[in-house]
Design an enzyme around this catalytic site. Structure first.
Site, PDB file in Angstrom:
ATOM      1  N   ASP B 136     -28.217  27.757  12.510  1.00  0.00           N
ATOM      2  CA  ASP B 136     -29.343  26.842  12.323  1.00  0.00           C
ATOM      3  C   ASP B 136     -30.180  27.339  11.148  1.00  0.00           C
ATOM      4  OD1 ASP B 136     -28.270  26.103  14.773  1.00  0.00           O
ATOM      5  OD2 ASP B 136     -30.209  25.625  15.665  1.00  0.00           O
ATOM      6  N   LYS B 199     -31.514  18.827  12.377  1.00  0.00           N
ATOM      7  CA  LYS B 199     -32.357  19.253  13.497  1.00  0.00           C
ATOM      8  C   LYS B 199     -33.815  19.078  13.112  1.00  0.00           C
ATOM      9  CE  LYS B 199     -33.312  23.658  15.888  1.00  0.00           C
ATOM     10  NZ  LYS B 199     -32.867  25.047  16.081  1.00  0.00           N
ATOM     11  N   LYS B 235     -30.012  17.116  16.465  1.00  0.00           N
ATOM     12  CA  LYS B 235     -30.611  18.038  17.435  1.00  0.00           C
ATOM     13  C   LYS B 235     -32.130  17.992  17.365  1.00  0.00           C
ATOM     14  CE  LYS B 235     -30.946  22.951  18.670  1.00  0.00           C
ATOM     15  NZ  LYS B 235     -30.492  24.321  18.403  1.00  0.00           N
TER      16      LYS B 235
END
Lengths: 286, 299
Positions: B136, B199, B235
């Site tokens: 991430d 995300k 996400k």
């Protein structure tokens, strides 16, 4: 031109806010002659669930507030109630109390709040003890709040009954969710307005209006509720409460009193009923 | 892959988005559909711990929780992944051996992203070498807001290359991007630069994930899919703490991108306390009684 009266919309009291019931339902409150007095929220299990969340959230910080502070908050409730005496008398008279009885009930409610405000820093001494033990320990017991308490308030004495049950619960550091009197719920919501202007942290007292028949099972079965106080005589309801409370070993307290005006119905033992006794073993030198 | 044509990016109607999102929140999902939804939500959770005070023990506890959500409930899925800092990837990897749970690692000077490309790349490579299945990364919001879109694009592309086989999730940190138009622009840049997932947030900035922001990002994914046929994952992270909100996100996902996206390969929740709330709801479905956190493991 004649004026149109502005009637009050009675809502419920959750976490310091006055929402309508999530269910959108309501029921009629009538006086003895069948005249419609108000539409009250018919609270659902989801309102109760939301109230438990609000009560749980604030419980620790309310419990850890100093005894002095809790006493001051209770005293403040009494002050606010004193200022709105006539409103409460009117509401009690609307639902059938005589003027004398209504005045007495409001004044006793105020006095009872003062009474428990005074006990805020004293009940601990009465219920604590130092216990003689055979080993080399300093052993002592102290009362501690149970946590979140659900309360089925008395049907008669809709104001005094509510105050008599709720004041000892909160002065001991608990938070509560109250199902108000089914017969005269109006004063309980007006009392919520008093609470909301009295420095009571949001969520310490939550008040719902509705039917015992619908809500009792949830008041008794919710696993995040640590104790339940039931005021009444209905054995079927009592049975249900006892049965469902077993699920998480909820403490069940039952008040079968009829006359909440009686001076016998105020004592530090009411506080003790929503306290746990914690015993501490502290090692000492031999 | 090429740089997106910024002139062709649609403008976002903020009030319109809010209206649409409000409608997603009004679906009634009950009984078996609710149970299915809750199971799905559980299987999509990236159980996350990203704190300065994280220790190996904390990560071990989290990994144990990931693989034993609540033993008294039968037939529960596992969560999708455990998300930790790079230095703790090895611990998590070892704990999760033999399970199908992935290890995700944040990288690129998380959460601020204020560092040089060299540092960011070596951070990424370190995480991948330690065994992270997913990375991430955070984008450089400062550069983005200054209009240096090429810089942001190049950085993402470089990190993607450094990831190798690991999946790349690109954190836009929408709480710092101010407008939905910026969110859409950043989404497109990230997707075109090679993100496998986009995300919303690091969880360190408030507001974190919100439904309007997620909706805009889902639409960026939709437009990209229409154009290229490639499915990018989504996400939302931070602030999704109750089962009720999670179900609303799933409704939005289903009605925006369709059922193809309703699995952990294309949708994740970045959350820590969500799992317990979902478990409480499932237990409530099972027993009929409202539950207390006292009976569930601490995160």
């Amino acid at each position: 031109m004649e004026r149109i009266d502005v009637l009050k919309t009675y809502k419920i009291f959750i976490g310091g806010k006055f929402p309508r019931t999530e269910s959108g339902r309501y029921f009629h409150v009538k006086n003895d002659t069948g005249e419609l007095l108000a539409n009250m929220c018919l609270s659902s299990r989801k309102d109760f669930r939301n109230a438990v969340v609000a009560a749980r959230k604030v419980q620790k910080s309310w419990e850890s507030a100093s005894a002095l502070n809790k006493g001051q908050v209770l005293y403040r409730i009494a002050e606010m109630l004193e200022g709105r005496k006539s409103q409460f008398m009117d509401e009690l008279m609307m639902s059938g109390s005589s003027k004398i009885a209504a005045k007495k009930e409001v004044e006793q409610s105020i006095d009872r709040l003062i009474y428990y405000a005074g006990w805020s820093d004293k009940f601990q001494q009465i219920f604590s003890s130092v216990n003689p033990v055979a080993s080399s320990h300093f052993n002592f017991s102290v009362p501690q709040a149970m946590g979140v308490v659900s309360v089925i308030a008395p049907n008669k004495f809709s104001l005094l009954g509510l105050v008599s049950v709720v004041a000892p619960v909160i002065v001991g550091g608990n938070t509560c969710i109250v199902l108000s009197s089914e017969e005269n719920p109006m004063v309980s919501i007006s009392f919520a307005e008093v609470l909301n202007t009295s420095d009571v942290p949001h969520g310490v007292v939550n008040i719902l209006t509705g039917k015992r028949k619908e809500l009792i099972s949830h008041f008794a079965s919710h696993k995040d509720v640590n104790a339940i106080i039931y005021c009444g005589h209905n054995n079927k309801e009592l049975n249900e409460i006892e049965k469902l409370s077993v699920e998480n070993l909820k403490r069940v307290k039952i008040y079968k009193r009829k006359n909440w005006g009686d001076q016998k119905n105020q004592s530090p033992y009411f506080i003790e009923r929503s306290q746990e006794i914690k015993t501490i073993w502290h090692p000492t030198e031999v | 892959m090429s740089f997106p044509d910024l002139l062709k990016i649609p403008k976002i109607d903020k009030l319109g988005v809010q209206e649409i999102v409000n409608r997603f929140c009004k679906r009634s999902i009950k009984t078996s559909a609710k149970k299915h939804g809750l199971h799905l939500a559980l299987s999509m959770i990236d159980l996350t711990t990203l704190e300065g005070k994280d220790t190996t023990d904390k990560v071990r506890r989290l990994c144990y929780k990931a693989s034993h959500l609540h033993n008294s409930l039968q037939g529960l899925p596992n969560v999708a992944a455990v998300c930790v800092y790079p230095t703790l990837v090895r611990v998590a990897k070892k704990e999760l051996e033999g399970t199908k749970i992935n290890v995700a690692s944040v990288a690129t000077a998380f959460p601020s992203g204020q560092s040089t490309l060299d540092v960011k790349l070596s951070d990424t490579k370190f995480a991948v070498n330690e065994g992270a299945d997913e990375v991430d990364m955070v984008i450089s919001r400062g550069k983005f807001l200054a209009g240096e879109y090429n810089f942001v694009y190049d950085e993402i592309a470089a990190v993607k290359e450094a990831c190798g086989k690991a999946h790349l999730k690109v954190i836009l940190e929408t709480g710092e991007l101010d407008t939905l138009d910026n969110v859409r622009k950043a989404s497109d840049i990230a997707i075109y630069a090679g993100a496998d997932f986009i995300k919303t947030s690091t969880g360190k900035i408030s507001p974190a994930a919100t439904m309007p922001v997620t909706f805009v990002m889902l639409n960026a994914i939709k437009d990209y899919y229409k154009k290229t046929g490639i499915k990018i994952g989504m996400k939302p992270a931070g602030g999704i703490s109750t089962a009720k909100i999670a179900l609303q996100y799933l409704v939005m996902l289903n009605e925006t991108l369709g059922y193809d996206w309703m699995n952990k390969d294309l949708f994740r929740f970045g959350a820590s306390s969500l799992a317990n709330d979902v478990l409480m709801q499932l237990q409530k479905q099972e027993s009929g009684y409202y539950q207390s956190l006292d009976y569930f493991s601490k995160d």
